[in-house]
Design a protein around this motif. Structure first.
Motif, PDB file in Angstrom:
ATOM      1  N   TYR A 284       0.795   1.015   0.499  1.00 52.96           N
ATOM      2  CA  TYR A 284       0.676  -0.291   0.623  1.00 52.96           C
ATOM      3  C   TYR A 284       0.797  -1.029  -0.781  1.00 52.96           C
ATOM      4  O   TYR A 284       0.133  -0.314  -1.653  1.00 52.96           O
ATOM      5  CB  TYR A 284      -0.618  -0.806   1.357  1.00 52.96           C
ATOM      6  N   TYR A 285       1.725  -1.802  -0.917  1.00 46.49           N
ATOM      7  CA  TYR A 285       1.768  -2.202  -2.385  1.00 46.49           C
ATOM      8  C   TYR A 285       1.814  -4.026  -2.154  1.00 46.49           C
ATOM      9  O   TYR A 285       2.008  -4.684  -1.178  1.00 46.49           O
ATOM     10  CB  TYR A 285       2.984  -2.064  -2.954  1.00 46.49           C
ATOM     11  N   MET A 286       1.485  -4.328  -3.459  1.00 44.13           N
ATOM     12  CA  MET A 286       1.375  -5.928  -3.593  1.00 44.13           C
ATOM     13  C   MET A 286       2.423  -6.231  -4.672  1.00 44.13           C
ATOM     14  O   MET A 286       2.615  -5.519  -5.443  1.00 44.13           O
ATOM     15  CB  MET A 286       0.399  -6.445  -4.053  1.00 44.13           C
ATOM     16  N   ALA A 287       3.562  -7.013  -4.299  1.00 40.82           N
ATOM     17  CA  ALA A 287       4.672  -7.345  -5.391  1.00 40.82           C
ATOM     18  C   ALA A 287       4.856  -8.677  -5.453  1.00 40.82           C
ATOM     19  O   ALA A 287       4.558  -9.552  -4.581  1.00 40.82           O
ATOM     20  CB  ALA A 287       6.057  -6.689  -4.699  1.00 40.82           C
ATOM     21  N   TYR A 288       5.391  -8.903  -6.468  1.00 40.92           N
ATOM     22  CA  TYR A 288       5.458 -10.479  -7.110  1.00 40.92           C
ATOM     23  C   TYR A 288       6.750 -10.490  -7.819  1.00 40.92           C
ATOM     24  O   TYR A 288       6.989  -9.265  -8.751  1.00 40.92           O
ATOM     25  CB  TYR A 288       4.485 -11.116  -7.749  1.00 40.92           C
TER      26      TYR A 288
END
Length: 298
Positions: A269-273
């Motif tokens: 699971y990743y967070m991206a911006y």
């Protein structure tokens, strides 16, 4: 440029209200218009579409099949316009909206519990959190932060790893009173609950233990992990889920693990911006908040 096939917002609003009330009169009352004005707007839409939207039967309205199809599209347009308007109303003001997209069950089970306190720390940032299960264009959707499961790559973004995943079988305790589980293949004597987003999950879980069965793809299919979890808890069968998503029910004894093998997923699971928004205040504040939550559990 002339746009002869572009309906007016007034027409869409009148159509939506008339469809909800199945009455031009009640739609007119809601919109503070006359009944004839609503009827005229709908008639103009019908003329443009070259399809009837309503049937008039004994002074009552009924949506036609064409009307039902167009109603769904019209409501999407109205919702998008409303969302865009609210976004611009907050743009550049004392408060700002941060649009966050997340996987449904991950958002409910992992993300939301970690948002407690964010509003007090950042009262000028209003979070708008939506579910997204399929890939999308962040710029086109005006999403500033996305949580996703994958290889850690999202076009034109910075990605931060959130956590790894281990898949475990879970079921209601009462099910095990009926079936003895002495080896992995014994689970096929139960109903294998399938997750639409991970159609290969059971096959991979059995294969990792050098076990093979024709039943890997058989069983009810659910659109989200949460639905599969609830089905398992209700005794409908055994679900293969990320351990952290079922942890609450496992600790409370509402679910048990009938066979202890854990399959570590290749993805995480990743967070991206977006890269160009790395130093935008609202994005930086949210990313730092989540990063701090990750660090505390390591």
């Amino acid at each position: 440029m002339s746009r002869p096939h572009l309906p007016s917002l007034a027409g869409l609003q009148c159509f939506d209200a008339a469809a909800r009330h199945l009455s031009f009169t009640r739609a007119a009352d809601e919109l503070s218009l006359t009944q004839s004005a609503v009827s005229k707007q709908v008639a103009q839409l019908e003329s443009m579409l070259q399809h009837p939207l309503f049937r008039r039967v004994r002074r009552r309205l009924h949506l036609t099949p064409e009307g039902a199809v167009y109603l769904n599209e019209a409501r999407k347009i109205l919702a998008h316009v409303e969302m865009s308007t609210r976004y611009m109303q907050s743009y550049g003001g004392k408060s700002d909206v941060l649009n966050v997209a997340t996987l449904p069950t991950f958002g409910a089970r992992w993300l939301i519990p970690r948002l407690n306190g964010f509003r007090y720390r950042h009262p000028d940032i209003n979070l708008n959190i939506v579910n997204r299960s399929e890939p999308f264009d962040m710029e086109e959707e005006r999403v500033e932060v996305v949580f996703f499961f994958g290889h850690g790559a999202w076009p034109r973004t910075e990605c931060i790893k959130i956590l790894d995943e281990e898949m475990v079988p879970v079921c209601a305790p009462a099910i095990l009173d009926e079936v003895a589980i002495d080896e992995p293949l014994d689970l096929t004597r139960l109903v294998l609950l399938q997750s639409a987003t991970r159609p290969e999950a059971w096959h991979d879980w059995f294969e990792a233990q050098q076990q093979y069965t024709e039943h890997s793809y058989h069983g009810p299919r659910f659109d989200s992990f949460y639905m599969a979890l609830r089905a398992a808890q209700a005794g409908c069968g055994v679900a293969l889920l990320p351990h952290f998503l079922a942890q609450e029910e496992l600790e409370e004894g509402k679910l048990v693990i009938p066979w202890g093998f854990r399959l570590k997923s290749r993805d995480a699971y990743y967070m991206a911006y977006p890269e160009h928004m790395a130093e935008v205040g609202k994005v930086r504040s949210f990313v730092d908040w989540i990063h701090d939550k990750i660090q505390r559990v390591q």
